[in-house]
Write an enzyme that holds these catalytic residues in place. Structure first.
Site, PDB file in Angstrom:
ATOM      1  N   GLY A  81       0.820  -1.204   0.000  1.00  0.00           N
ATOM      2  CA  GLY A  81       0.000   0.000   0.000  1.00  0.00           C
ATOM      3  C   GLY A  81       0.851   1.249   0.000  1.00  0.00           C
ATOM      4  N   GLU A 119       5.734  -3.516   0.653  1.00  0.00           N
ATOM      5  CA  GLU A 119       5.769  -3.168  -0.772  1.00  0.00           C
ATOM      6  C   GLU A 119       4.941  -1.902  -0.907  1.00  0.00           C
ATOM      7  OE1 GLU A 119       6.501  -4.470  -5.039  1.00  0.00           O
ATOM      8  OE2 GLU A 119       7.341  -5.070  -3.113  1.00  0.00           O
TER       9      GLU A 119
END
Length: 443
Positions: free
Chosen positions: A195, A217
């Site tokens: 996110g 990530e």
């Protein structure tokens, strides 16, 4: 309620677990992890993948929440393929280390992998199914139980997905918003988050307080560089697709384009023509797209095609948008836009191209187009990103074999891609065996 404000009709309310229910779910999953480690995980996961691949109700739920069918069909196929890949690869990757002699005579070193009992996954809305399971699958293959909290904007897939999970597979997907995600971090042994940078910081801080590993990530602002000798038609097609697939709502989307000045006009003509002929895509969220467009135009950018968000069929739509006259004073060149917008800027010389591409707080991936592979890879080695697509764009969406690590604020922790990525979900225990007649401490 967890309503999606972009839909004309009210979205269905969320059904998040209470704090007590979530804790009980985590406890149950954790208690099942030992049996799962001893189970035929490959057989159970293969059955799960086959069920996902043909689940029409799961597909319908994804389409209802995202407004797109082709990408949702791709999600189902990608999940099935991911399961197949990990079922094939996991046994060798998780095998116990064979005994080897140490430097000290009489000592041998062996070892084993120890899966985390319970892994938590917090996933985003842009690919609800795929990104909800892309980390859950290798964690399950490693022998972990997994608790997933997907985005509250796209929750409809949860119920049909849970109906497909074989009873022996310790996977639970729960609905909920931020408070559910915060509670999840305190209940698991490792957490994976996909996110925004802002939320990723919160997850990392919570994980640090819980003293568990966090694998993040986060956002991207991926550059594409087109050198003078590149195949311009190929570059324009790849960059357009790499920047506007899924309406640009992907972390690996091309969000800024740098073109050698001597071919800038020719490339731009090709890109604008291709973009003008491409269809609009539905936006799950408009986010900062209107602000970035307005800021760019106010600072002198020129809209070559697209540029206007339309409202129809209960969704916002935006055609592929090409901007020129841009520079790094504009938010559209420095902040993650997450939309089908391609700002194009000329450069003079490779050094300037590298400087512009690296002028970012992000470092997820990039694309380079050149006359030769050697020239492209020489440039790729100078970019502060985790993966570079050479003579193509956004290849990380399709090629999962390349181990990579994010640079700058684009992420933290082990690689999601490549065989080594399953290592995020296990610890290694060494066996140090003295086969000699005396202890090393003997004098």
């Amino acid at each position: 309620m967890g309503e999606n404000p972009l839909r004309d009709e009210p979205d269905r309310p969320l059904s998040p677990p209470s704090a007590e229910e979530l804790a009980a779910t985590a406890h149950t999953l954790r208690s099942r992890s030992a049996a799962w480690r001893a189970a035929d995980r490959g057989r159970a996961l293969t059955a799960f993948g086959a069920a996902v691949a043909r689940a029409e109700d799961l597909l319908a739920a994804l389409v209802a929440d995202t407004g797109r069918r082709a990408e949702s069909e791709l999600e189902l196929r990608a999940v099935a393929a991911t399961i197949d890949r990990w079922v094939r690869q996991a046994p060798a990757l998780l095998a116990d280390r064979p005994d080897e002699p140490a430097e000290i005579p009489g000592i041998v070193v062996g070892g084993e992998v120890v899966p985390y009992e319970l892994v938590g996954v917090i996933s985003p809305w842009n690919f609800p199914l795929l990104l909800g399971l892309i980390d859950a699958i290798p964690a399950l293959a490693a022998g972990c139980a997994v608790l997933v909290k997907p985005s509250e904007l796209t929750p409809r897939f949860v119920e049909p997905l849970m109906r497909l999970v074989p009873p022996e597979v310790p996977l639970r997907v729960v609905e909920g918003a931020a408070e559910t995600g915060r509670a999840l971090v305190g209940l698991v042994d490792a957490v994976v988050f996909t996110g925004s940078v802002a939320t990723g910081r919160q997850v990392a801080e919570a994980a640090a307080r819980a003293f568990i590993p966090a694998f993040l990530e986060l956002g991207g602002k991926d550059p594409a560089i087109v050198l003078a000798g590149a195949d311009l038609d190929r570059a324009a097609s790849a960059i357009l697709r790499g920047g506007t697939a899924n309406a640009g709502q992907a972390c690996q989307s091309i969000e800024r384009v740098y073109v050698a000045r001597e071919v800038f006009g020719d490339f731009l003509a090709l890109l604008v023509a291709k973009a003008a002929a491409a269809p609009a895509g539905p936006l799950v969220r408009t986010g900062v797209i209107p602000e970035h467009l307005a800021d760019a135009v106010a600072r002198g950018a020129v809209v070559r095609t697209g540029g206007r968000i339309e409202r129809r069929d209960g969704w916002h739509w935006l055609r592929p948008t090409v901007l020129t006259g841009v520079d790094h004073t504009m938010r559209v060149m420095t902040e993650e836009t997450f939309g089908p917008i391609l700002p194009v800027m000329p450069f003079d010389g490779v050094d300037e191209a590298v400087e512009l591409a690296n002028d970012s707080e992000y470092g997820l991936s990039a694309a380079v187009f050149a006359a030769t592979e050697q020239e492209a890879r020489a440039l790729a080695s100078r970019l502060r990103v985790g993966a570079v697509s050479v003579n193509d764009a956004a290849l990380t969406a399709f090629v999962h074999e390349g181990e990579k690590h994010s640079f700058n604020l684009s992420g933290l922790g082990g690689s999601r891609m490549g065989p080594a990525s399953i290592g995020r979900f296990v610890r290694r225990r060494a066996h140090l065996v003295n086969r000699s007649p005396r202890s090393v401490w003997s004098v």
